[in-house]
Motif scaffolding. Structure first.
Motif, short mmCIF file in Angstrom:
data_model
loop_
_atom_site.label_atom_id
_atom_site.label_comp_id
_atom_site.label_asym_id
_atom_site.label_seq_id
_atom_site.Cartn_x
_atom_site.Cartn_y
_atom_site.Cartn_z
N ILE A 41 1.43 -1.09 -0.12
CA ILE A 41 -0.45 -0.22 0.10
C ILE A 41 1.39 1.12 0.00
N TRP A 49 2.62 1.37 -3.83
CA TRP A 49 1.40 2.23 -4.22
C TRP A 49 1.25 3.55 -4.59
N TRP A 73 2.61 6.30 -6.99
CA TRP A 73 0.89 7.14 -7.66
C TRP A 73 2.19 8.69 -7.47
N LEU A 133 -0.67 -3.86 -10.43
CA LEU A 133 -1.18 -3.13 -9.76
C LEU A 133 -1.32 -1.45 -10.71
N TYR A 178 -6.87 2.25 -5.81
CA TYR A 178 -6.18 0.54 -5.33
C TYR A 178 -6.87 -0.26 -4.23
N SER A 220 -6.98 -2.19 -7.95
CA SER A 220 -4.80 -3.13 -6.94
C SER A 220 -5.21 -3.60 -6.84
N ARG A 221 -5.72 -3.22 -5.88
CA ARG A 221 -5.73 -4.44 -4.59
C ARG A 221 -5.58 -6.02 -4.53
N SER A 239 -3.21 -7.79 -7.89
CA SER A 239 -1.64 -7.37 -7.88
C SER A 239 -1.18 -8.78 -7.50
#
Length: 500
Positions: free
Chosen positions: A100, A103, A107, A354, A467, A471-472, A475
């Motif tokens: 996290i 990410w 970002w 991601l 995310y 993305s989560r 992953s």
């Protein structure tokens, strides 16, 4: 939760172990590499921004920014030498803090690279527009050379937008700067600054340095008497903005794997390039201040092509035109470098699952990540078309400072969690340098304008929404599949237990 999905460092290192690089770079080569990466829009354009915030005391701002960069560079070098693979601070954070935070860092790097490219595009536009006005004795209306958010607004900055799109096209085709070409560009930039110093320093009048610090040290918000807009001023606020002038020094630290005796030569390259550029910057600032003054709201503070403007004001118009031409030739290479870094960050994030897989697709003819390059190019062109260079530089600095903060903290975490791992470069006095680097980044971040801090917060919130909504669940680490060779799509992934 923060440390719940840490990507194994051994998996990340697999690339470096299979494709080790030859150690050929010495201290001088590293120093030149750093100088080439550092000198750019910051000194050519943001001198005016710093003058408006700090007046003559902007010279102190250059020193503050350089010290914070030097501390962060020493931290950056340790992780770069341990994890010499693509991904920059994003990759380091994945191995240290977990997914996290990685990410959020990735970002935030959009702000460092893409917004920085936009800022350089606007800086290039300012020099080219003023050069055209000088050569052809015309006045170009703001409508098509200024964005709507500028203090002296127009409709759209077409030159800035076009140079961003041109650089996007070059990256898709796969244009690369050779070492010789890069050396030529470095020579052009340094020669332009040297010409400025030769002509400006003899014209210095000590009276122009008074009052030295009209806005004090700490950042504060005041009403600009010319534009009636709220602006953030002060020596520390100028340091937070002028930090942009040093972005690029991490090019030295990322060359750790190719460096002879990195424990000795990386500090020399880092401190040497930062020290050289700081001296040049201080001399340039002294020349600009001493010749025409640098009081907030003055003529220098309102210029779009600061160095060329100073030379024209002291009767050296021919030299001002040469400096503008040098900026026009050299600055697009900085745009290319920033956009290249951005596309590669997103490319690695897509390879980690991601981001959508389409971002990791390569062009069938050119072999470049064309989809992510096009997205980055449009993003860069849009922001360059709408926003002024000062605001863009501050937004870019917010992402950079956050990334550098995580790197400084990451070094300390890995010293505790993985103390025996081989480190070609070790940060000296780590328990002093790293906390100071982290504190310096935090200090400068909170010297940025409230507008910039809100922009960073809003961008982070958007990133977290992306995310958790996309993305989560996709992953590769979360699914238990880690690619052990990040740069070779033909190597199959290694299965590991799913990480929740």
């Amino acid at each position: 939760m923060i440390f719940g999905r840490v990507k194994p460092l051994d998996a990340i290192l697999a690339t470096a172990e299979k494709k080790s690089l030859t150690r050929t770079l010495g201290a001088l080569q590293l120093t030149m590499l750093g100088i080439g990466a550092i000198i750019g829009t910051g000194i050519f354009v943001l001198t005016a921004e710093a003058a408006n915030k700090a007046g003559p005391a902007m010279m102190i701002s250059f020193v503050i920014a350089a010290v914070v960069c030097a501390l962060a560079a020493l931290c950056y070098s340790e992780l770069a030498s341990m994890v010499p693979v693509s991904g920059s601070a994003y990759t380091y954070s994945y191995a240290t803090f977990g997914e996290i935070v990685a990410w959020i860092v990735g970002w935030a790097l959009v702000l460092e690279y893409a917004i920085a490219a936009s800022a350089v595009s606007v800086g290039w536009s300012g020099y080219m527009v003023k050069l055209a006005e000088e050569i052809f004795s015309i006045t170009i209306p703001n409508t098509f050379v200024k964005g709507p958010f500028d203090d002296d607004p127009g409709l759209i900055n077409i030159p800035a937008m076009l140079i961003g799109l041109v650089c996007m096209a070059l990256l898709i085709v796969g244009t690369k700067e050779s070492a010789r070409f890069n050396a030529v560009l470095v020579a052009i930039k340094v020669s332009a600054l040297a010409l400025f110093l030769v002509l400006a320093l003899p014209a210095i009048d000590a009276a122009n340095f008074e009052p030295f610090s009209p806005n004090g040290f700490f950042a504060k918000e005041v009403i600009d008497p010319i534009t009636n807009n709220m602006v953030t001023v002060g020596v520390a606020a100028a340091a937070a903005s002028i930090f942009f002038a040093y972005v690029g020094f991490d090019a030295v630290s990322t060359a750790a794997e190719e460096t002879i005796n990195p424990q000795r030569n990386i500090p020399i390259g880092l401190i040497g390039s930062l020290g050289f550029c700081t001296i040049i910057y201080l001399l340039v600032a002294a020349g600009a201040i001493g010749t025409i003054g640098a009081q907030p709201g003055g003529s220098l503070a309102q210029s779009d092509d600061a160095l060329a403007f100073v030379l024209r004001e002291i009767g050296q118009g021919w030299a001002g035109d040469l400096v503008a031409i040098a900026a026009g030739i050299a600055l697009p290479s900085v745009i290319l470098m920033m956009m290249f870094g951005q596309t590669r960050i997103f490319f690695v994030m897509a390879r980690d699952g991601l981001l959508p897989d389409v971002f990791s697709r390569l062009h069938p003819k050119y072999g470049t990540p064309h989809v992510v390059t096009m997205c980055t190019g449009v993003f860069v062109a849009l922001f360059a078309a709408l926003f002024p260079v000062g605001k863009l530089a501050d937004i870019s600095n917010s992402g950079t400072l956050f990334a550098f903060f995580t790197v400084a903290v990451g070094v300390m975490i890995l010293r505790r969690t993985d103390p025996t791992r081989h480190r070609p470069f070790r940060t000296p006095m780590v328990w002093l340098i790293c906390p100071l680097a982290a504190a310096g980044c935090v200090f400068l971040f909170f010297q940025l304008s409230g507008y910039t801090e809100l922009m960073f917060l809003g961008w982070t919130v958007i990133g977290l929404v992306v995310y958790f909504s996309y993305s989560r669940s996709r992953s590769h680490v979360g699914r238990g599949s880690i690619e052990v060779h990040e740069l070779d799509p033909d190597v199959p992934p290694t299965s590991v237990p799913p990480i929740n």
